[in-house]
Design a protein around this motif. Structure first.
Motif, PDB file in Angstrom:
ATOM      1  N   GLY A  83       0.813  -1.207   0.000  1.00  0.00           N
ATOM      2  CA  GLY A  83       0.000   0.000   0.000  1.00  0.00           C
ATOM      3  C   GLY A  83       0.847   1.257   0.000  1.00  0.00           C
ATOM      4  O   GLY A  83       0.564   2.217  -0.729  1.00  0.00           O
ATOM      5  N   SER A 128       1.103   3.926  -3.071  1.00  0.00           N
ATOM      6  CA  SER A 128       0.681   5.311  -2.865  1.00  0.00           C
ATOM      7  C   SER A 128       1.794   6.306  -3.151  1.00  0.00           C
ATOM      8  O   SER A 128       1.535   7.495  -3.350  1.00  0.00           O
ATOM      9  N   ALA A 173      -4.715  14.414  -3.189  1.00  0.00           N
ATOM     10  CA  ALA A 173      -4.327  13.154  -2.558  1.00  0.00           C
ATOM     11  C   ALA A 173      -5.279  12.009  -2.883  1.00  0.00           C
ATOM     12  O   ALA A 173      -5.042  10.881  -2.447  1.00  0.00           O
ATOM     13  N   SER A 174      -6.326  12.254  -3.670  1.00  0.00           N
ATOM     14  CA  SER A 174      -7.272  11.180  -3.965  1.00  0.00           C
ATOM     15  C   SER A 174      -6.633  10.080  -4.811  1.00  0.00           C
ATOM     16  O   SER A 174      -6.947   8.900  -4.646  1.00  0.00           O
ATOM     17  N   ALA A 215      -3.421   9.186  -4.724  1.00  0.00           N
ATOM     18  CA  ALA A 215      -2.579   8.414  -3.804  1.00  0.00           C
ATOM     19  C   ALA A 215      -3.440   7.529  -2.907  1.00  0.00           C
ATOM     20  O   ALA A 215      -3.067   6.392  -2.604  1.00  0.00           O
ATOM     21  N   ALA A 216      -4.608   8.023  -2.502  1.00  0.00           N
ATOM     22  CA  ALA A 216      -5.502   7.211  -1.672  1.00  0.00           C
ATOM     23  C   ALA A 216      -6.032   6.010  -2.439  1.00  0.00           C
ATOM     24  O   ALA A 216      -6.134   4.902  -1.886  1.00  0.00           O
ATOM     25  N   MET A 217      -6.347   6.202  -3.720  1.00  0.00           N
ATOM     26  CA  MET A 217      -6.799   5.071  -4.536  1.00  0.00           C
ATOM     27  C   MET A 217      -5.700   4.026  -4.677  1.00  0.00           C
ATOM     28  O   MET A 217      -5.953   2.825  -4.574  1.00  0.00           O
ATOM     29  N   LEU A 229      -3.181   3.619  -2.604  1.00  0.00           N
ATOM     30  CA  LEU A 229      -2.990   3.026  -1.285  1.00  0.00           C
ATOM     31  C   LEU A 229      -3.991   1.901  -1.075  1.00  0.00           C
ATOM     32  O   LEU A 229      -3.623   0.798  -0.654  1.00  0.00           O
ATOM     33  N   PHE A 230      -5.257   2.160  -1.386  1.00  0.00           N
ATOM     34  CA  PHE A 230      -6.288   1.133  -1.252  1.00  0.00           C
ATOM     35  C   PHE A 230      -5.977  -0.072  -2.133  1.00  0.00           C
ATOM     36  O   PHE A 230      -6.094  -1.226  -1.698  1.00  0.00           O
TER      37      PHE A 230
END
Length: 166
Positions: A102, A106, A128-129, A131-133, A135-136
């Motif tokens: 993750g 990210s 940051a959306s 990077a969040a996607m 990361l998920f």
């Protein structure tokens, strides 16, 4: 023989993790079209020097090659790095196999902001959306790998102790 089964389990875990990561990424990224804009902007910037040669066919192949490498970086490398390191150091912790992919995934948007060959920086993520996607996506892939192969990473056999005498 144990090594062969271990290698098959690792291969199956990696293949399943990559497939589930692709599904998770597609599901999550459907809500944010700015991700695809970043990918296409980066591909366009990466092929500017090819377009300067007035060869559109080579420019298109350059874009396809860039997107192929980007998808490999997003889906393959985070879990592969985590799995290889986990197998090498005999790490079977869920924390390791879930968090490391993750975090690596990210970090990809910020790794793409380095300058290209012409000195122009590639477009930075809008927020940051993205990077969040990623990361998920990495967390899901790491969890799938850990469930299939990571939790039994070279587990030590149970020592029953000295033989019992009657």
């Amino acid at each position: 023989m144990k090594l062969v089964f271990r290698l098959l389990r690792v291969a199956l875990g990696l293949i399943l993790a990559w497939g589930i990561m692709a599904v998770a990424f597609t599901t999550v990224s459907g809500a944010t079209p700015d991700l695809w804009q970043v990918v296409f902007d980066a591909a366009e910037t990466a092929s500017i020097h090819i377009l300067a040669a007035d060869d559109p066919a080579r420019a298109m192949l350059g874009n396809v090659d860039f997107v192929k490498r980007l998808l490999c970086a997003v889906f393959v490398m985070p879990v592969l790095i985590s799995a290889a390191t986990g197998e090498l150091f005999r790490l079977s912790s869920a924390w390791w196999h879930i968090l490391v992919p993750g975090l690596i995934a990210s970090a990809i948007p910020w790794l793409l902001t380095f300058p290209d060959n012409t000195g122009n920086p590639l477009p930075a993520p809008a927020d940051a959306s993205i990077a969040a996607m990623l990361l998920f996506t990495g967390l899901v892939g790491g969890a799938v790998y850990w469930l299939v192969a990571g939790r039994s990473a070279w587990s030590k056999p149970v020592n029953p102790g000295p033989p019992q005498t009657i």
